[in-house]
Design an enzyme around this catalytic site. Structure first.
Site, PDB file in Angstrom:
ATOM      1  N   ASP A  95     -48.735 -13.263   8.376  1.00 29.63           N
ATOM      2  CA  ASP A  95     -50.116 -13.415   7.935  1.00 29.63           C
ATOM      3  C   ASP A  95     -50.172 -12.952   6.487  1.00 29.63           C
ATOM      4  O   ASP A  95     -50.201 -11.758   6.194  1.00 29.63           O
ATOM      5  CB  ASP A  95     -51.045 -12.580   8.815  1.00 29.63           C
ATOM      6  N   LYS A 136     -58.032 -16.259   1.278  1.00 28.30           N
ATOM      7  CA  LYS A 136     -58.405 -15.463   0.108  1.00 28.30           C
ATOM      8  C   LYS A 136     -58.005 -16.121  -1.226  1.00 28.30           C
ATOM      9  O   LYS A 136     -58.687 -17.032  -1.666  1.00 28.30           O
ATOM     10  CB  LYS A 136     -57.890 -14.040   0.268  1.00 28.30           C
ATOM     11  N   TYR A 194     -54.502  -6.567  10.641  1.00 28.94           N
ATOM     12  CA  TYR A 194     -55.709  -7.348  10.933  1.00 28.94           C
ATOM     13  C   TYR A 194     -55.420  -8.820  10.674  1.00 28.94           C
ATOM     14  O   TYR A 194     -54.808  -9.167   9.664  1.00 28.94           O
ATOM     15  CB  TYR A 194     -56.860  -6.883  10.032  1.00 28.94           C
TER      16      TYR A 194
END
Ligand code: PLP
Length: 424
Positions: free
Chosen positions: A238, A266, A143
């Site tokens: 990522d 994050k 994702y």
């Protein structure tokens, strides 16, 4: 005048689609309704219904020091008193950029954005602008946020040009993304062969953590590095999830790979809305205002967000958080280890990230993760929640330990997990 979770959710459903601002929060795979949080501190959240829970979601990754860490709270308060946003350069931006480049040497220049989605989306545009090519290779189960080019799933067959994974994603855009199975280097080689000189980049989570948690096979990442370079495509890691959680230098340090571009988010925002992307200087210099690839953001580099991120990363280093997180993770694994041997379960952990699949292993990609018995997972989830342990509310998410989790938290969690599994 306080409302219960049930009352709030009823109101929310009238005014917010699904009652939530991000779909997984709605507990749709699980049955039941989400709870609302009154406050959080350390390893705990307290619901508006006055329940105290040991939290393994940690805001989906950012809360690596636990909730409301005093150093982050005071950094944010201090910054706020001097103005919450300027849209004019501020010193925190430079400090965070320097820190990120120092910790991840593959990042020579970095630009701040406001979410992981923006970071990954910007990497893609930059890779396309730099290589003057359009096609992207991604992996099933990875994702990267919800930009059109990345909200793409595999068609039928081992290797296909992608299909939209959401209504509203144009087929013409999805077709520019080739979706390969994770850990399958032959599929990547075939994709390069079939799209000669058209592939701009290969993007992946080096440790996929958004379809449960699974790991790259030995050499898979090295082969990707080789194939990308050989074919003139960029390799994009990522690390929105793994960046600064898995190690001081992220997964790229752990596996000894230099990606061309890296997406972050994050943990680097200390719980405020932050993303970043960076990499090789010759590529990053293609961004506006120096180069032709446009990218911008009204609130990018926001002083509160930068201050929170700096405070979190510095504290993490000061206490050698990674060592502590590994100890806590190892302790949890050891305490529940033999509970997994009886039934169809696969426990995956790396450092402070873990996932319990309700299936026999091996889980190495999306297909094997999907064999999980989600109904058993749902039972397990609710039984643990009832007993005060909040795990990620989906089989296909990863749990996070924070440095605020105590030995007693881990012991209690292990006890609940063992007893729950024994009764399942
Ligand atoms: C969470 C996540 C994103 C998206 O980040 P948002 O801040 O939710 O937009 C992208 N990539 C990975 C690997 C993630 O875990």
């Amino acid at each position: 005048m306080s409302s219960s979770s049930a009352e709030l959710f009823a109101r929310a459903q009238k005014r917010i689609p699904g009652g939530v601002n991000s779909p997984v929060r709605a507990f749709r795979d699980l049955g039941g309704e989400p709870f609302f949080v009154e406050r959080a501190e350390g390893s705990r959240v307290w619901t508006v219904d006055d329940r105290e829970l040991i939290d393994y979601v940690g805001s989906w990754g950012p809360a690596i020091l636990g909730h409301a860490h005093p150093k982050i709270v005071s950094a944010v308060c201090d910054a706020a008193q001097r103005g919450v946003s300027f849209g004019i350069p501020n010193p925190f931006e430079v400090e965070l950029a320097e820190l990120i480049c120092a910790w991840m040497p593959a990042i020579e220049k970095v630009r701040m954005v406001n979410s992981g989605t923006e970071a990954a989306m910007s990497c893609l545009r930059l890779a396309r602008g730099f290589t003057k090519r359009d096609i992207v290779i991604k992996f099933a189960g990875c994702y990267h946020g919800h930009a059109d080019s990345l909200l793409v799933k595999a068609g039928s067959g081992a290797l296909t040009h992608g299909q939209p994974d959401s209504a509203g994603v144009p087929k013409a855009i999805a077709e520019k993304t080739v979706v390969a199975p994770f850990n399958n280097i032959d599929a990547v080689r075939t994709a390069f062969r079939e799209n000669n000189d058209q592939i701009a980049c290969v993007i992946l989570e080096p440790i996929p953590a958004n379809a449960g948690l699974f790991f790259p096979r030995e050499d898979f990442l090295h082969h990707l590095r080789e194939e990308s370079s050989r074919n003139g495509a960029l390799l994009i890691f990522d690390e929105v999830m793994t960046g600064f959680r898995i190690a001081r230098g992220g997964a790229q340090q752990l596996y000894g790979i230099q990606p061309d571009l890296t997406a972050l988010g994050k943990v680097i925002g200390g719980g405020l809305p932050v993303g970043a992307f960076g990499g090789r200087v010759d590529i990053m210099d293609c961004l506006s205002p120096d180069g032709p690839v446009y990218q911008a953001g009204t609130l990018s580099g926001n002083p509160l967000a930068m201050a929170a991120g700096l405070a979190q990363l510095r504290e993490l280093e000061r206490i050698n958080g990674w060592k502590l997180l590994e100890q806590l993770g190892a302790d949890l694994a050891e305490r529940i280890g033999d509970a997994f041997s009886k039934t169809a379960l696969t426990f995956h952990r790396i450092g402070s990230m873990f996932c319990l699949f309700f299936t026999n292993g091996p889980v190495i990609d999306l297909d094997s993760a999907r064999r999980s018995d989600t109904q058993r997972f749902a039972k397990f989830f609710h039984a643990c929640l009832e007993r005060g342990i909040y795990f990620a509310p989906s089989q296909f998410e990863t749990n996070f330990i924070s440095t605020a989790h105590s030995d007693a938290d881990i012991e209690e969690t292990a006890r609940v997990v063992r007893e729950t599994l024994a009764k399942l």
